[in-house]
Design a protein around this motif. Structure first.
Motif, PDB file in Angstrom:
ATOM      1  N   MET A 109     115.153  32.049  35.895  1.00  0.00           N
ATOM      2  CA  MET A 109     114.671  33.346  36.351  1.00  0.00           C
ATOM      3  C   MET A 109     114.847  34.485  35.341  1.00  0.00           C
ATOM      4  O   MET A 109     113.873  35.210  35.063  1.00  0.00           O
ATOM      5  N   PRO A 110     116.063  34.672  34.751  1.00  0.00           N
ATOM      6  CA  PRO A 110     116.185  35.764  33.783  1.00  0.00           C
ATOM      7  C   PRO A 110     115.213  35.601  32.624  1.00  0.00           C
ATOM      8  O   PRO A 110     114.620  36.578  32.153  1.00  0.00           O
ATOM      9  N   ALA A 111     115.029  34.354  32.192  1.00  0.00           N
ATOM     10  CA  ALA A 111     114.119  34.105  31.071  1.00  0.00           C
ATOM     11  C   ALA A 111     112.698  34.517  31.439  1.00  0.00           C
ATOM     12  O   ALA A 111     112.001  35.171  30.655  1.00  0.00           O
ATOM     13  N   ILE A 112     112.290  34.148  32.659  1.00  0.00           N
ATOM     14  CA  ILE A 112     110.936  34.500  33.107  1.00  0.00           C
ATOM     15  C   ILE A 112     110.762  36.020  33.156  1.00  0.00           C
ATOM     16  O   ILE A 112     109.779  36.575  32.675  1.00  0.00           O
ATOM     17  N   PRO A 117     107.395  46.349  33.869  1.00  0.00           N
ATOM     18  CA  PRO A 117     108.687  46.115  34.522  1.00  0.00           C
ATOM     19  C   PRO A 117     108.568  46.109  36.052  1.00  0.00           C
ATOM     20  O   PRO A 117     109.233  45.336  36.721  1.00  0.00           O
ATOM     21  N   THR A 118     107.694  46.948  36.595  1.00  0.00           N
ATOM     22  CA  THR A 118     107.535  46.970  38.052  1.00  0.00           C
ATOM     23  C   THR A 118     106.912  45.677  38.550  1.00  0.00           C
ATOM     24  O   THR A 118     107.343  45.103  39.542  1.00  0.00           O
ATOM     25  N   GLU A 119     105.915  45.212  37.827  1.00  0.00           N
ATOM     26  CA  GLU A 119     105.300  43.941  38.215  1.00  0.00           C
ATOM     27  C   GLU A 119     106.295  42.802  38.068  1.00  0.00           C
ATOM     28  O   GLU A 119     106.287  41.858  38.857  1.00  0.00           O
ATOM     29  N   ALA A 120     107.167  42.906  37.053  1.00  0.00           N
ATOM     30  CA  ALA A 120     108.161  41.858  36.847  1.00  0.00           C
ATOM     31  C   ALA A 120     109.048  41.740  38.080  1.00  0.00           C
ATOM     32  O   ALA A 120     109.473  40.638  38.449  1.00  0.00           O
ATOM     33  N   ALA A 121     109.307  42.871  38.738  1.00  0.00           N
ATOM     34  CA  ALA A 121     110.107  42.830  39.958  1.00  0.00           C
ATOM     35  C   ALA A 121     109.401  42.011  41.031  1.00  0.00           C
ATOM     36  O   ALA A 121     110.026  41.235  41.751  1.00  0.00           O
ATOM     37  N   ALA A 122     108.073  42.165  41.120  1.00  0.00           N
ATOM     38  CA  ALA A 122     107.312  41.389  42.106  1.00  0.00           C
ATOM     39  C   ALA A 122     107.319  39.913  41.741  1.00  0.00           C
ATOM     40  O   ALA A 122     107.459  39.052  42.606  1.00  0.00           O
ATOM     41  N   VAL A 123     107.193  39.635  40.438  1.00  0.00           N
ATOM     42  CA  VAL A 123     107.224  38.241  39.997  1.00  0.00           C
ATOM     43  C   VAL A 123     108.578  37.618  40.320  1.00  0.00           C
ATOM     44  O   VAL A 123     108.664  36.485  40.805  1.00  0.00           O
ATOM     45  N   ALA A 124     109.653  38.382  40.084  1.00  0.00           N
ATOM     46  CA  ALA A 124     111.000  37.885  40.388  1.00  0.00           C
ATOM     47  C   ALA A 124     111.114  37.548  41.869  1.00  0.00           C
ATOM     48  O   ALA A 124     111.634  36.494  42.243  1.00  0.00           O
ATOM     49  N   ALA A 125     110.596  38.429  42.716  1.00  0.00           N
ATOM     50  CA  ALA A 125     110.672  38.182  44.158  1.00  0.00           C
ATOM     51  C   ALA A 125     109.861  36.943  44.530  1.00  0.00           C
ATOM     52  O   ALA A 125     110.305  36.115  45.322  1.00  0.00           O
ATOM     53  N   LEU A 130     112.493  38.380  31.561  1.00  0.00           N
ATOM     54  CA  LEU A 130     112.518  39.030  30.243  1.00  0.00           C
ATOM     55  C   LEU A 130     111.236  38.726  29.475  1.00  0.00           C
ATOM     56  O   LEU A 130     110.660  39.599  28.837  1.00  0.00           O
ATOM     57  N   TYR A 131     110.769  37.467  29.583  1.00  0.00           N
ATOM     58  CA  TYR A 131     109.526  37.139  28.891  1.00  0.00           C
ATOM     59  C   TYR A 131     108.380  37.962  29.462  1.00  0.00           C
ATOM     60  O   TYR A 131     107.541  38.485  28.727  1.00  0.00           O
ATOM     61  N   GLY A 132     108.368  38.097  30.786  1.00  0.00           N
ATOM     62  CA  GLY A 132     107.318  38.876  31.444  1.00  0.00           C
ATOM     63  C   GLY A 132     107.257  40.294  30.904  1.00  0.00           C
ATOM     64  O   GLY A 132     106.202  40.811  30.563  1.00  0.00           O
ATOM     65  N   ILE A 133     108.433  40.920  30.792  1.00  0.00           N
ATOM     66  CA  ILE A 133     108.463  42.324  30.371  1.00  0.00           C
ATOM     67  C   ILE A 133     108.208  42.463  28.867  1.00  0.00           C
ATOM     68  O   ILE A 133     107.361  43.244  28.437  1.00  0.00           O
ATOM     69  N   TYR A 134     108.932  41.666  28.067  1.00  0.00           N
ATOM     70  CA  TYR A 134     108.860  41.886  26.616  1.00  0.00           C
ATOM     71  C   TYR A 134     107.719  41.125  25.959  1.00  0.00           C
ATOM     72  O   TYR A 134     107.309  41.447  24.860  1.00  0.00           O
ATOM     73  N   GLY A 135     107.218  40.105  26.671  1.00  0.00           N
ATOM     74  CA  GLY A 135     106.054  39.406  26.137  1.00  0.00           C
ATOM     75  C   GLY A 135     104.778  40.167  26.466  1.00  0.00           C
ATOM     76  O   GLY A 135     103.694  39.722  26.138  1.00  0.00           O
ATOM     77  N   GLY A 136     104.914  41.299  27.153  1.00  0.00           N
ATOM     78  CA  GLY A 136     103.748  42.105  27.485  1.00  0.00           C
ATOM     79  C   GLY A 136     102.913  41.490  28.603  1.00  0.00           C
ATOM     80  O   GLY A 136     101.770  41.855  28.812  1.00  0.00           O
ATOM     81  N   VAL A 137     103.494  40.522  29.324  1.00  0.00           N
ATOM     82  CA  VAL A 137     102.741  39.860  30.381  1.00  0.00           C
ATOM     83  C   VAL A 137     102.648  40.763  31.612  1.00  0.00           C
ATOM     84  O   VAL A 137     101.602  40.884  32.233  1.00  0.00           O
TER      85      VAL A 137
END
Lengths: 187, 431
Positions: free
Chosen positions: B225-228, B240-248, B230-237
């Motif tokens: 999960m942390p890898a996903i 950060p707000t969307e990353a929260a939804a992806v985490a959930a 961090l990759y989501g945010i810093y890989g430009g995927v």
């Protein structure tokens, strides 16, 4: 009366849960649509994934979030869920605690109810202002005042609830115990 | 300071001290200010609604709360815990180390210290007291202390709030938290080791190495999960707000499909609980927006900045003084109030003095998190007390050692900005 209140509470909870679910789902749709658009030919096969159809997602989430906050505070958030500063109020003797509860209820009740009319006045101009993107989703009738109106519901309900807690303090009902405090601050 | 503002603060603090919810006290205080200033009290509602409706970044708050609650309700935290026990449980003070490591891993997924303490913390306190090697006060104290790491390692709700008031990049703030979070874990583990040796805590039976592959296999999807994120945010995927939804979503899939530990009814309960705490936090944020409007119309931050500019204050001295103030306020106020209301007062001064705002933000948030465990008002102490029924006196009696090493770590972070800024600069942060 008691059953009715319980039913009302259940309904309130179900609505906040729905808001939460919609925020969550809308975000996922937003991401999926964005990446779907990068796959060659996908939009031609599945036209409903066309990103042009999803310009509303961001504002929809913001509107849901605002409704979640104020609907939630009006109908779902309990006294013990709030962020409070209770060092003093939790350590004073019971009669003083009741006095505090009564006074704060009175101040919040008067303040909130008194601000309803002036706030409505401030929102008046918004009856003309169209939402930037939500019309495409919800129809052309929607104006910013409709979205902001939940704040007035919040003022009315929380104001009345504050008066209720003053009444409870006068009648000497059970005061909230600090040991129950498990929520509220999610920082 | 004008009379109107003084009146506003008096009403606010009086109501808050009498136990009114902070957000309600702020609203009533702002009504008093507006009346005294000859304005309509309707302004408060307009400012609050406009502010909330424009702050897209705040949407991360409810989503991170959902993600954390899903992880606590499913067996994700239990599996992570088993993995940590297998990894560091064999050393002296083993379960103490497990506790800290679990907080570190878990913090890479949840944005909330309270969620960490109430979820994984509760389980590990039970493990520690059941082993018979630790007093319950020690178990609770080390749990509270390690939960403070949660919002330092990304994702982090307090950092989202700071990004809102300071206009700094949430991505760089998240990056800036990683090394300080590891430093905090390091000093806590050192302290745990020292106390364990001094008090002669017994060593646990090590988990057989043959069990290791199975435990790792079970925890692996959760560890991803942390890898996903961090990759989501810093890989430009994702943002950060969307990353929260992806985490959930990821937590939901793990709990419901992979681990099969979440029912539909359980999910509904999670939505209600998350909505309830999001609404409570959201209202405090709304109150802070009004208060910030009042503070801005009083021109307070710039006055502080120009007063300090005239005094020719050394930036380091300024940082130390502000941190001392936050540390003291942290004993009395809760973290979101400090971040949203107090910290914005100092941001113009930081700019004036050339203090980096990412550095300042991370340091201030570490400081606020320490405030979560400082008696008499430490929300983490209350939460642990509430979920475990361990008396506050016993927890507070053991908290001091951990508190002092965390303050030491804070001091290091203030003195050496590089610890915070190295990673962001590596990723292109220009300062």
């Amino acid at each position: 009366m008691r059953d009715f209140l319980r039913l009302l509470r259940r309904f309130g909870e179900a609505v906040t849960a729905l808001f939460m679910l919609l925020i969550f789902a809308t975000f996922i749709i937003q991401i999926a649509v964005r990446y779907g658009a990068r796959i060659d030919g996908l939009v031609t096969v599945l036209p409903f994934l066309n990103p042009d159809l999803y310009g509303w997602t961001l504002e929809f989430c913001l509107a849901l979030w605002v409704w979640l906050i104020f609907w939630g505070n009006a109908f779902v958030v309990r006294r013990r869920d709030h962020v409070t500063f209770d060092i003093l109020s939790a350590s004073v003797p019971r009669p003083v605690g009741r006095l505090f509860l009564g006074l704060t209820g009175l101040a919040v009740g008067i303040g909130f109810l008194a601000s309803i009319e002036p706030t409505w006045g401030r929102f008046a101009i918004l009856r003309l202002k169209k939402s930037a993107t939500l019309s495409s989703l919800l129809g052309d009738w929607i104006r910013m005042r409709d979205i902001y109106s939940i704040y007035l519901v919040f003022l009315a309900v929380v104001g009345l609830r504050a008066f209720w807690s003053t009444a409870e303090a006068i009648l000497g009902r059970e005061l909230p115990a600090r040991a129950d405090k498990t929520g509220g601050d999610d920082a | 300071m004008t009379t109107e503002f003084l009146l506003c603060l008096t009403v606010l603090f009086l109501l808050a001290a009498m136990g009114a919810p902070i957000a309600h006290a702020i609203l009533v205080g702002s009504f008093v200010y507006l009346i005294a200033d000859g304005k309509s009290i309707g302004v408060a509602g307009k400012v609050l609604m406009d502010g909330l409706y424009q702050s897209f970044i705040l949407l991360a708050v409810p989503l991170f709360i959902v993600a954390a609650n899903i992880m606590n309700a499913g067996t994700i935290s239990d599996r992570l815990l088993q993995f940590c026990v297998a990894l560091v449980g064999r050393f002296r003070g083993g379960l103490g180390h497990v506790n800290i490591l679990a907080s570190l891993v878990f913090s890479g997924m949840s944005g909330s210290a309270v969620a960490d303490a109430a979820g994984v913390g509760k389980v590990i306190i039970a493990m520690m007291t059941k082993s018979g090697h630790y007093t319950r006060g020690y178990a609770a104290a080390i749990t509270a202390a390690s939960a403070t790491i949660g919002p330092i390692i990304p994702p982090s709700i307090p950092m989202v709030l700071y990004a809102l008031v300071s206009n700094t990049s949430i991505g760089y703030l998240f990056l800036g938290g990683i090394l300080p979070g590891l430093l905090m874990a390091g000093v806590l583990m050192t302290m745990n080791l020292w106390i364990s040796h001094k008090r002669g805590f017994a060593v646990e039976d090590p988990v057989p190495l043959s069990d290791f592959p199975k435990i790792t296999y079970q925890a692996f999807p959760a560890l991803l999960m942390p890898a996903i994120l961090l990759y989501g945010i810093y890989g430009g995927v994702t943002t950060p707000t969307e990353a929260a939804a992806v985490a959930a979503l990821y937590a939901l899939i793990l709990a419901a499909v992979f681990y099969r530990s979440l029912s539909l009814h359980g999910f509904y309960e999670i939505l209600v609980t998350s909505a309830r705490s999001s609404a409570a936090v959201g209202l405090v944020i709304g109150g802070a927006l009004i208060l910030n409007y009042i503070v801005a119309s009083e021109n307070l931050p710039n006055r502080v900045a120009s007063a300090l500019g005239g005094l020719d204050v050394d930036p380091l001295l300024f940082l130390l003084c502000v941190n001392l103030l936050i540390l003291l306020l942290g004993c009395l106020l809760d973290a979101s109030t400090i971040i949203l209301v107090i910290i914005p007062l100092f941001i113009p001064s930081c700019r004036e003095l050339g203090i980096d705002l990412v550095h300042f933000g991370v340091v201030a948030i570490v400081n606020c998190m320490i405030g979560l465990i400082t008696p008499p008002y430490g929300i983490l102490l209350f939460v642990i007390n509430a979920v475990t029924r361990i008396p506050l006196v016993e927890i507070i009696g053991e908290i001091w050692w951990f508190l002092s090493v965390l303050v030491f770590a804070l001091l290091l972070l203030i003195l050496f900005p590089g610890i915070t800024l190295w990673l962001p600069e590596l990723m292109g942060y220009a300062g």
